[in-house]
Write a protein that holds these residues in place. Structure first.
Motif, short mmCIF file in Angstrom:
data_model
loop_
_atom_site.label_atom_id
_atom_site.label_comp_id
_atom_site.label_asym_id
_atom_site.label_seq_id
_atom_site.Cartn_x
_atom_site.Cartn_y
_atom_site.Cartn_z
N VAL A 116 -7.04 1.41 -9.95
CA VAL A 116 -6.51 0.68 -11.11
C VAL A 116 -7.32 1.03 -12.35
O VAL A 116 -6.76 1.32 -13.41
N ILE A 141 -1.63 -6.71 -3.64
CA ILE A 141 -2.57 -6.41 -2.56
C ILE A 141 -3.76 -7.36 -2.61
O ILE A 141 -4.19 -7.89 -1.59
N HIS A 142 -4.28 -7.61 -3.80
CA HIS A 142 -5.42 -8.52 -3.94
C HIS A 142 -5.07 -9.93 -3.50
O HIS A 142 -5.80 -10.56 -2.72
N LEU A 145 2.18 1.63 -3.43
CA LEU A 145 1.11 2.03 -4.34
C LEU A 145 0.90 3.54 -4.29
O LEU A 145 0.72 4.18 -5.33
N GLU A 164 0.83 -1.21 0.00
CA GLU A 164 0.00 0.00 0.00
C GLU A 164 0.86 1.26 0.00
O GLU A 164 0.54 2.24 -0.68
N ARG A 216 -10.71 -3.13 -1.07
CA ARG A 216 -10.82 -3.72 -2.40
C ARG A 216 -11.47 -2.79 -3.42
O ARG A 216 -10.91 -2.56 -4.50
N SER A 231 -1.43 -3.57 -7.16
CA SER A 231 -2.82 -3.94 -6.91
C SER A 231 -2.99 -5.46 -6.90
O SER A 231 -3.70 -6.01 -6.06
N ILE A 291 -9.19 0.32 -4.21
CA ILE A 291 -7.99 -0.02 -4.99
C ILE A 291 -8.39 -0.38 -6.42
O ILE A 291 -7.72 0.02 -7.38
N ARG A 292 -9.48 -1.09 -6.57
CA ARG A 292 -9.96 -1.38 -7.94
C ARG A 292 -10.26 -0.09 -8.70
O ARG A 292 -9.98 0.01 -9.89
N VAL A 341 1.04 0.39 -10.67
CA VAL A 341 -0.28 0.38 -10.01
C VAL A 341 -0.92 -0.99 -10.20
O VAL A 341 -1.43 -1.60 -9.25
N ARG A 342 -0.89 -1.50 -11.42
CA ARG A 342 -1.48 -2.80 -11.74
C ARG A 342 -0.78 -3.91 -10.94
O ARG A 342 -1.43 -4.77 -10.34
#
Length: 185
Positions: free
Chosen positions: A107, A48-49, A32, A29, A100, A45, A103-104, A41-42
């Protein structure tokens, strides 16, 4: 080895795994917020996911083992047990319902723009995510404290208060730059 000892080992091992995941999540994080490209970023992410999925799996193991341990040697109505359950549920829900989607959205915005525009940078430095992350870390420490000390109601209330205040203070000390500061980068 008796059942209690085996379940205790599983519980502690899952807690260690959760500690590693919390550390990974905190680092990802932070990176990010400072990302320099859409690819970063992708990638962050995705980290993180995946870490969030592991955290949810470990939370299930911790809860199941913890419920057995509390039932076997303590009480499911002990203040530290109830608080621990509530904290694990809270952490799981905030991961799914707060972290979630935000962050989505970052992205999606970065990919749509094709670059880290000032708007995307503002989303990357979402103060809600920073605060919630600091509180998550403080609550994790609270869980470890309660697992090891098993405080009564007053101890739980004091420890929970300290954890929440610490989380908020840490978030404020690490305050992310304002949108105006980001726009001038």
């Amino acid at each position: 080895m008796d059942t209690y000892a085996a379940v205790l080992f599983i519980h502690v091992a899952a807690a260690m795994g959760l500690a590693a995941a919390v550390a990974t999540m905190t680092i990802a994080e932070g990176k990010l917020r400072e990302a320099h490209s859409v690819q970063q970023v992708r990638s962050l992410s995705a980290t993180i996911h995946a870490t969030g999925q592991r955290m949810r799996a470990m939370a299930v193991v911790i809860l199941a083992a913890g419920l057995y341990l509390a039932h076997a040697h303590w009480s499911l109505t002990a203040p530290w047990v109830i608080t621990s359950i509530l904290v694990v549920v809270y952490l799981t829900l905030t991961g799914r319902l707060v972290f979630r989607p935000r962050i989505r959205a970052v992205v999606t915005a970065a990919e749509s723009a094709g670059a880290l525009t000032p708007t995307v940078r503002t989303r990357l430095r979402d103060p809600i995510l920073a605060r919630m992350g600091a509180i998550r870390n403080a609550l994790f420490v609270l869980l470890v404290f309660m697992m090891t000390t098993k405080p009564g109601l007053l101890g739980v209330l004091v420890a929970a208060g300290i954890a929440l205040v610490t989380g908020v203070l840490v978030a404020e000390m690490r305050r992310v730059p304002s949108a105006a500061a980001v726009a001038t980068e």
